[in-house]
Design a protein around this motif. Sequence first.
Motif: not given
Length: 309
Positions: A292-303
């Motif tokens: 999840l950390y890597n996902y948020v780093t790339v795509y942001g937390a908003a979505g």
Amino acid sequence: MAFPEHIERVFAAFGVPADTKNAVYELYVSMGEEALEVFGEIAETIASPADLRPEHCQTVRARVVERYLARNHPLWQEGQPTPSFYRPRALEGRASGLAIPLGPVEPKGVGEDQPVPEGILMQGRNAHSGGRQETISFDLIASDIKDAIAIGQAAGQQHTLPGSVGETTGTIDVARSLALIWEIQPNVYKPAGDRNRDIAKVYRRHRNWHIVTLVAALEWLRAKNFRVYIVRGSALAATHEVNPAKPVPNAIVALHDRTVENVTRGLEINLVSAGRDDEQLLLDSDVMNVGLYNYVTVYGAAGSIWRAE
């Protein structure tokens, strides 16, 4: 792999095969010394320790579940905390988490035309099968010990406390008063045909486990003044590091989001997309796993994450 020295000496002296020892070690790290006791009983039925195979470990968990619940279920009914079933992996089987009774189920959040499950609401601390530390789980344990044992031994992923049809789990950062709920999942498969036929009746009675456990999680965390975040369905695959070849079904994503939206609406909690400040708080904390950390780093937390307020 590092068993305590006295256990390692026993395995070496009796010539237990390496692959069998590896299988036993995984059980030991997950469930502690009781798994070794059960394995020892199984070993006594085998002609030679050298003949012990990994498949001889297949019944260990079911037998440990029965002993664990026989010992602890009566204590939970009396409101007494106990050690958890699963153990933090970093502690290598030497210490457990906690299983804390929260009391009987309240009807809050369950529709008037829906059954309110009878059972014991439980909180698990560092009690998730993944062995990750700083986890907090909310389970609904069947009130009848025979039902609880049947559920605990049923086919399924069995993430948290045995005896629970399903759970809500997250991680907490006590220092920052942050909580991230990232799992609302069944512990057992829905009965179908011969699969889990023995728990069909209790499963039906507990079919609203997802509402009950999420309500318990949100109310407890908010009462303790945690800033609560919830993973959205779109980020479940990243959170659970799912094999891209076997994506999370759209029906599961929709059910997750619908459960969160319905429960929060019933509790008069607003869901807000995580903003930039939220994103930085989460990235600075340890509540997200690597996926999840890597996902948020790339795509942001908003979505991918909601803030509950």
